[in-house]
Design a protein around this motif. Structure first.
Motif, PDB file in Angstrom:
ATOM      1  N   LEU A  28       0.822  -1.205   0.000  1.00  0.00           N
ATOM      2  CA  LEU A  28       0.000   0.000   0.000  1.00  0.00           C
ATOM      3  C   LEU A  28       0.859   1.259   0.000  1.00  0.00           C
ATOM      4  CD1 LEU A  28      -2.711   1.426   0.097  1.00  0.00           C
ATOM      5  CD2 LEU A  28      -2.716   1.095   2.589  1.00  0.00           C
ATOM      6  N   GLY A  29       1.840   1.323   0.882  1.00  0.00           N
ATOM      7  CA  GLY A  29       2.714   2.495   0.952  1.00  0.00           C
ATOM      8  C   GLY A  29       3.506   2.700  -0.329  1.00  0.00           C
ATOM      9  N   ALA A  30       4.042   1.630  -0.878  1.00  0.00           N
ATOM     10  CA  ALA A  30       4.815   1.737  -2.118  1.00  0.00           C
ATOM     11  C   ALA A  30       3.930   2.184  -3.274  1.00  0.00           C
ATOM     12  CB  ALA A  30       5.483   0.410  -2.443  1.00  0.00           C
ATOM     13  N   CYS A  31       2.722   1.648  -3.345  1.00  0.00           N
ATOM     14  CA  CYS A  31       1.807   2.011  -4.420  1.00  0.00           C
ATOM     15  C   CYS A  31       1.447   3.491  -4.359  1.00  0.00           C
ATOM     16  CB  CYS A  31       0.545   1.155  -4.338  1.00  0.00           C
ATOM     17  SG  CYS A  31      -0.606   1.432  -5.701  1.00  0.00           S
ATOM     18  N   GLU A  32       1.094   3.975  -3.192  1.00  0.00           N
ATOM     19  CA  GLU A  32       0.744   5.392  -3.072  1.00  0.00           C
ATOM     20  C   GLU A  32       1.954   6.283  -3.366  1.00  0.00           C
ATOM     21  OE1 GLU A  32      -1.581   6.609   0.269  1.00  0.00           O
ATOM     22  OE2 GLU A  32      -3.063   5.037  -0.061  1.00  0.00           O
ATOM     23  N   ALA A  33       3.145   5.855  -2.966  1.00  0.00           N
ATOM     24  CA  ALA A  33       4.358   6.629  -3.255  1.00  0.00           C
ATOM     25  C   ALA A  33       4.603   6.694  -4.763  1.00  0.00           C
ATOM     26  CB  ALA A  33       5.560   6.016  -2.541  1.00  0.00           C
ATOM     27  N   ARG A  48       9.949  18.307  -1.868  1.00  0.00           N
ATOM     28  CA  ARG A  48      11.366  17.953  -1.903  1.00  0.00           C
ATOM     29  C   ARG A  48      11.545  16.482  -1.579  1.00  0.00           C
ATOM     30  NH1 ARG A  48      10.772  23.016  -0.342  1.00  0.00           N
ATOM     31  NH2 ARG A  48      10.319  22.568   1.835  1.00  0.00           N
ATOM     32  N   ASP A  49      10.701  15.997  -0.685  1.00  0.00           N
ATOM     33  CA  ASP A  49      10.783  14.604  -0.255  1.00  0.00           C
ATOM     34  C   ASP A  49       9.507  14.286   0.512  1.00  0.00           C
ATOM     35  OD1 ASP A  49      11.853  12.096   0.095  1.00  0.00           O
ATOM     36  OD2 ASP A  49      13.229  12.672   1.687  1.00  0.00           O
ATOM     37  N   PHE A  50       9.249  13.018   0.709  1.00  0.00           N
ATOM     38  CA  PHE A  50       8.142  12.596   1.568  1.00  0.00           C
ATOM     39  C   PHE A  50       8.401  11.170   2.020  1.00  0.00           C
ATOM     40  CE2 PHE A  50       6.818  11.011  -2.540  1.00  0.00           C
ATOM     41  CZ  PHE A  50       6.216   9.797  -2.246  1.00  0.00           C
ATOM     42  N   HIS A  72       4.178  12.202   5.252  1.00  0.00           N
ATOM     43  CA  HIS A  72       4.937  13.322   5.810  1.00  0.00           C
ATOM     44  C   HIS A  72       5.681  13.993   4.660  1.00  0.00           C
ATOM     45  CE1 HIS A  72       4.281  11.437   9.781  1.00  0.00           C
ATOM     46  NE2 HIS A  72       4.366  10.339   9.063  1.00  0.00           N
ATOM     47  N   PHE A  73       5.267  15.207   4.321  1.00  0.00           N
ATOM     48  CA  PHE A  73       5.840  15.934   3.190  1.00  0.00           C
ATOM     49  C   PHE A  73       6.885  16.940   3.642  1.00  0.00           C
ATOM     50  CE2 PHE A  73       1.621  14.950   1.334  1.00  0.00           C
ATOM     51  CZ  PHE A  73       2.036  14.371   0.149  1.00  0.00           C
TER      52      PHE A  73
END
Length: 137
Positions: free
Chosen positions: A48-53, A68-70, A95-96
């Motif tokens: 789930l986390g990888a897919c949303e990323a 810049r990162d999240f 977290h952005f």
């Protein structure tokens, strides 16, 4: 409409309760009780986390969102007395590191959730059909 097929092969290993999933040239080790491998509940959270990323990285320009990162934190909960085999609840936080305002960040995360195939599979019923059983001598 063309149909795309995705394949994974899962095999046992020389360790009891340990398995290896292979996708193309990639392999992931799973076990039910080993801190050195991934458990099935953790694999769901990772997917789930990888897919949303991936969605965020793929659509940030189209959505006019900059960062810049999240990073994601995901937490699955399962009560000791739960009747479910799977998780009872999944919490997701992003977290952005960005100059965007909180509302725009919230909207972008909502876009990612609504565009993520893994989220779609977790929140909507997907038919799962056993396509065969083979006995190997």
């Amino acid at each position: 409409m063309a149909m795309e097929t995705f394949k994974v092969k899962v095999t046992g290993t020389d360790r009891p309760k340990a398995y290896q999933a292979a996708v193309r040239d990639f392999k992931v080790n799973f076990a039910t009780d080993s801190p050195a491998t991934v458990g099935s509940h953790e694999a769901i959270l990772q997917a789930l986390g990888a897919c949303e990323a991936i969605v965020m990285a793929s659509f940030k320009k189209q959505q006019n969102f900059t960062y810049r990162d999240f990073y994601y934190t995901l937490e699955g909960r399962k009560a000791d007395d739960s009747q479910r085999l799977g998780l009872d609840r999944i919490g997701v936080a992003v977290h952005f590191n960005t100059d965007e305002n909180k509302q725009k960040c919230h909207e972008f995360m909502e876009f990612a959730e609504n565009t993520c195939p893994v989220m779609d599979n977790l929140t909507n019923t997907v038919p799962v059909k056993r396509t065969g059983v083979t006995v190997v001598g």
